[in-house]
Write a protein that holds these residues in place. Sequence first.
Motif, PDB file in Angstrom:
ATOM      1  N   ARG A 118      47.104  52.471  52.949  1.00  0.00           N
ATOM      2  CA  ARG A 118      47.342  51.354  52.057  1.00  0.00           C
ATOM      3  C   ARG A 118      46.726  50.132  52.688  1.00  0.00           C
ATOM      4  NH1 ARG A 118      53.606  51.928  50.958  1.00  0.00           N
ATOM      5  NH2 ARG A 118      53.334  54.019  50.251  1.00  0.00           N
ATOM      6  N   THR A 119      45.530  49.745  52.284  1.00  0.00           N
ATOM      7  CA  THR A 119      44.824  48.653  52.947  1.00  0.00           C
ATOM      8  C   THR A 119      45.421  47.299  52.619  1.00  0.00           C
ATOM      9  OG1 THR A 119      43.229  48.610  51.128  1.00  0.00           O
ATOM     10  CG2 THR A 119      42.653  49.918  53.051  1.00  0.00           C
ATOM     11  N   THR A 120      46.168  47.180  51.522  1.00  0.00           N
ATOM     12  CA  THR A 120      46.827  45.933  51.179  1.00  0.00           C
ATOM     13  C   THR A 120      48.273  46.208  50.811  1.00  0.00           C
ATOM     14  OG1 THR A 120      46.125  46.134  48.874  1.00  0.00           O
ATOM     15  CG2 THR A 120      44.710  44.850  50.326  1.00  0.00           C
ATOM     16  N   LEU A 121      49.083  45.170  50.858  1.00  0.00           N
ATOM     17  CA  LEU A 121      50.488  45.308  50.503  1.00  0.00           C
ATOM     18  C   LEU A 121      50.630  45.777  49.066  1.00  0.00           C
ATOM     19  CD1 LEU A 121      53.505  44.785  51.159  1.00  0.00           C
ATOM     20  CD2 LEU A 121      53.163  42.496  50.235  1.00  0.00           C
ATOM     21  N   LEU A 147      51.685  47.715  42.148  1.00  0.00           N
ATOM     22  CA  LEU A 147      50.613  46.719  42.127  1.00  0.00           C
ATOM     23  C   LEU A 147      50.255  46.320  43.543  1.00  0.00           C
ATOM     24  CD1 LEU A 147      48.901  44.765  40.276  1.00  0.00           C
ATOM     25  CD2 LEU A 147      50.746  43.105  40.600  1.00  0.00           C
ATOM     26  N   SER A 148      48.962  46.260  43.830  1.00  0.00           N
ATOM     27  CA  SER A 148      48.463  45.715  45.090  1.00  0.00           C
ATOM     28  C   SER A 148      47.323  44.768  44.756  1.00  0.00           C
ATOM     29  CB  SER A 148      47.981  46.822  46.035  1.00  0.00           C
ATOM     30  OG  SER A 148      46.733  47.340  45.593  1.00  0.00           O
ATOM     31  N   LEU A 149      46.847  44.045  45.749  1.00  0.00           N
ATOM     32  CA  LEU A 149      45.738  43.125  45.499  1.00  0.00           C
ATOM     33  C   LEU A 149      44.490  43.897  45.093  1.00  0.00           C
ATOM     34  CD1 LEU A 149      45.026  40.124  45.516  1.00  0.00           C
ATOM     35  CD2 LEU A 149      44.253  40.392  47.883  1.00  0.00           C
ATOM     36  N   GLY A 150      44.356  45.127  45.571  1.00  0.00           N
ATOM     37  CA  GLY A 150      43.160  45.906  45.285  1.00  0.00           C
ATOM     38  C   GLY A 150      43.200  46.697  43.996  1.00  0.00           C
ATOM     39  N   LEU A 216      45.849  35.099  40.956  1.00  0.00           N
ATOM     40  CA  LEU A 216      47.031  35.410  40.150  1.00  0.00           C
ATOM     41  C   LEU A 216      47.735  36.679  40.631  1.00  0.00           C
ATOM     42  CD1 LEU A 216      46.021  34.609  36.458  1.00  0.00           C
ATOM     43  CD2 LEU A 216      47.743  33.459  37.852  1.00  0.00           C
ATOM     44  N   VAL A 217      46.957  37.731  40.908  1.00  0.00           N
ATOM     45  CA  VAL A 217      47.551  38.977  41.386  1.00  0.00           C
ATOM     46  C   VAL A 217      48.222  38.757  42.743  1.00  0.00           C
ATOM     47  CG1 VAL A 217      47.072  41.337  42.155  1.00  0.00           C
ATOM     48  CG2 VAL A 217      45.991  40.455  40.079  1.00  0.00           C
ATOM     49  N   GLY A 218      47.558  38.032  43.635  1.00  0.00           N
ATOM     50  CA  GLY A 218      48.129  37.754  44.954  1.00  0.00           C
ATOM     51  C   GLY A 218      49.428  36.972  44.866  1.00  0.00           C
ATOM     52  N   ARG A 219      49.492  35.989  43.975  1.00  0.00           N
ATOM     53  CA  ARG A 219      50.717  35.195  43.815  1.00  0.00           C
ATOM     54  C   ARG A 219      51.847  36.028  43.224  1.00  0.00           C
ATOM     55  NH1 ARG A 219      48.357  30.554  40.371  1.00  0.00           N
ATOM     56  NH2 ARG A 219      50.542  30.018  40.020  1.00  0.00           N
TER      57      ARG A 219
END
Length: 234
Positions: A118-121, A147-150, A216-219
């Motif tokens: 999992r490269t991102t949270l 959902l992840s940032l990627g 938006l996805v990161g927030r």
Amino acid sequence: MEKVQHEDQLRLLERGKPGEILELLLRYSQLPSHDLHFFNYYKEVPIASAAELLYLFDDTLVCRSNPTQSRAIKASHYTVVRSPQLSHDIYATADYCGDTDEITLSDFSYVEVLPDRRTTLRVKIGGLVQVVMEAGTTSFMAKLKDLSLGGCALEVPDKALMGTFTYFYLTFSFDLKSPAEPQKLRIMSRLLRFEGSEKPCRCILLFEHDRRSEDLVGRYIAQRQAEIIRELKD
């Protein structure tokens, strides 16, 4: 190896001889600064806290941790014991008793936690969050599961709806606390894989970000992570 197959972040290394891991943990717990920690995922969010080893009872180890970690362990029925002093992380079946506020560990194995899987949270999405999915000239609704940032995991009513397409437009409506009104986002996504062929079908897609979509996805992920941690603490 069956007991760790459901955790895609863990890889079994070896079982260890009977009593060997128990003796190792007891030995480390008696060091002045043992730095033993419990590690779990709760709704895809990593949770880690200090582990207090209390006593040995037959082939089980009785421990204690803070309320947040204890709730994560109660939900997961397992934990990973970690320390920089240990050669390998240790997986254990875990039961939490609220009456005594104690965690009982048994059935130990050496494992490796795989951060690059999992490269991102990644966060699990609660409730019914619908996403509009466009495949060519048709569109249909899918459920947002993770959902992840990627990218994201979606539950599609029927795999046939996706046809033979590789790229899809996804339309999200994120309820962010700031700004208060829902934020709509339409983003190009690439199909990575299907997970099963039954109905409904789960699929994994990767985002083709621009600056606004990434923000938006990161927030939203940060907000959801805070909600999950608050849920454990309440």
